[in-house]
Scaffold this motif. Structure first.
Motif, short mmCIF file in Angstrom:
data_model
loop_
_atom_site.label_atom_id
_atom_site.label_comp_id
_atom_site.label_asym_id
_atom_site.label_seq_id
_atom_site.Cartn_x
_atom_site.Cartn_y
_atom_site.Cartn_z
N ALA A 47 31.97 39.63 33.25
CA ALA A 47 33.01 39.07 32.39
C ALA A 47 34.15 40.08 32.22
N GLU A 48 33.81 41.36 32.06
CA GLU A 48 34.84 42.39 31.88
C GLU A 48 35.69 42.54 33.15
N VAL A 49 35.05 42.47 34.31
CA VAL A 49 35.79 42.54 35.58
C VAL A 49 36.72 41.33 35.72
N ALA A 51 42.20 38.93 35.50
CA ALA A 51 43.14 38.02 34.84
C ALA A 51 44.34 38.78 34.30
N HIS A 52 44.10 39.97 33.72
CA HIS A 52 45.21 40.79 33.23
C HIS A 52 46.17 41.15 34.36
N ALA A 53 45.62 41.44 35.54
CA ALA A 53 46.47 41.82 36.67
C ALA A 53 47.43 40.68 37.02
N TYR A 54 46.91 39.44 37.09
CA TYR A 54 47.78 38.31 37.41
C TYR A 54 48.74 37.99 36.27
N MET A 55 48.28 38.16 35.03
CA MET A 55 49.17 37.92 33.90
C MET A 55 50.34 38.91 33.91
N ALA A 111 46.84 31.93 35.98
CA ALA A 111 47.92 32.89 36.17
C ALA A 111 48.21 33.09 37.67
N LYS A 112 47.17 33.09 38.48
CA LYS A 112 47.36 33.25 39.93
C LYS A 112 48.18 32.10 40.51
N GLU A 113 47.88 30.87 40.04
CA GLU A 113 48.62 29.71 40.54
C GLU A 113 50.09 29.74 40.10
N ILE A 114 50.34 30.24 38.91
CA ILE A 114 51.73 30.37 38.46
C ILE A 114 52.46 31.41 39.31
N PHE A 115 51.77 32.49 39.62
CA PHE A 115 52.38 33.57 40.39
C PHE A 115 52.59 33.18 41.87
N LEU A 116 51.58 32.55 42.47
CA LEU A 116 51.64 32.24 43.90
C LEU A 116 52.08 30.82 44.20
N GLY A 117 52.04 29.95 43.17
CA GLY A 117 52.29 28.53 43.41
C GLY A 117 50.98 27.83 43.70
N PRO A 118 50.98 26.48 43.68
CA PRO A 118 49.74 25.73 43.95
C PRO A 118 49.16 26.13 45.30
N MET A 119 47.88 26.37 45.32
CA MET A 119 47.22 26.76 46.55
C MET A 119 47.04 25.54 47.45
#
Length: 300
Positions: free
Chosen positions: A178-180, A185-189, A246-254
């Protein structure tokens, strides 16, 4: 080798300089003092320096007694007692009360446990340092070591719930996962915010994950493994949702992947062996240091 290099690099990132105005630190970091100790005691300062207490500048006198403002040895050691003395603050039965000075919530959870009841009744029972490290190496319970510590009492020979060691190890590994996931998630945020975008839903899930992990660290000390597992599982789920959003916001829909058209000429490819779930040295370094990194970033 790469894992060892990463571990050393991360240690330099998270370990600050220690207090220079404490006589315990000043004396016990001195080469002449270290050389005067027994060989098996000579690493104590280095172990403390790299421990959770060293990183937080919790100096010797806070637990062992004495006076860290006095430069003279006889004055600095006034009131100190051996750990085998029942009047010592680091006597095994007194440790929960000593640790309570900083860890109030954890103390209040621990006193509800069977372990604490056994301590009060002078029965064989673990105390704080049983799980968090003897001598100066205080730190977070290590899931890769906790099973062996639990086996001291929980084993087939003694007949005291011998399944507990494996259950405790699995539960703590879930917490580390969970911590990892929170760190990912913090990295993508951070990437999303650096580009001036917002991710309110992901932020909400991430807050829920962090709150659950913080709650679980207290729950653990009640020794209710079922409740602990439920809390860290919820934390992991929230963190995964936050990271994915957050990843989808950053990269766009996969894009949706499609299987290649079947052919009759080529032989079917061999079945790929699923990747091993055993942690390599780099993963273990990240798991071990994730709580320190998160605390340094003010996020755990």
């Amino acid at each position: 080798m790469k894992g060892s290099v990463l571990l050393l690099a991360l240690l330099f990132l998270v370990i600050p300089s220690v207090s220079a105005d404490n006589s315990c630190v000043n004396c016990h970091s001195n080469a002449s003092t270290i050389l005067a100790l027994q060989y098996w005691q000579q690493d104590y300062y280095a172990i403390w320096y790299a421990s959770a207490h060293g990183i937080k500048n919790v100096t010797c006198d806070r637990c062992h007694g004495g006076d860290g403002t006095k430069g003279e040895k006889s004055l600095a050691h006034v009131g100190m007692r051996n750990s085998s003395d029942p009047a010592s603050p680091i006597y095994y039965k007194n440790l929960p009360e000593t640790c309570r000075a900083c860890h109030v919530d954890i103390y209040e959870a621990f006193v509800k446990s069977k372990h604490y009841k056994n301590l009060e009744e002078n029965k064989l029972a673990p105390t704080c340092t049983t799980c968090h490290g003897l001598h100066m190496g205080i730190g977070k319970a290590n899931p890769l070591e906790i099973a062996e510590k639990c086996k001291i009492c929980h084993n087939p020979e003694m007949g005291v719930r011998p399944g507990i060691p494996a259950e405790a190890k699995d539960a703590l590994l879930l917490a580390r996962q969970a911590e990892v996931a929170i760190l990912r998630a913090h990295a993508y945020m951070d990437l999303v915010r650096e580009r001036g975008k917002e991710a309110a839903a992901a932020d909400k899930e991430l807050d829920a994950a962090q709150e659950a992990v913080a709650r679980s660290s207290i729950q653990w000390h009640t020794l209710d493994l079922g409740q602990f597992r439920r809390t860290v599982t919820a934390a992991s789920d929230s963190a995964e949702k936050a990271g994915t959003a957050a990843k989808e916001i950053f990269l766009g829909p996969m894009p949706t992947t499609q299987a290649p058209p079947a052919t009759t000429a080529a032989a079917p490819p061999p079945t790929a062996k699923p990747p091993s779930r055993v942690c390599g040295p780099t993963a273990l370094a990240l798991i071990a240091l994730t709580p320190l990194l998160l605390r340094r970033r003010g996020r755990l």
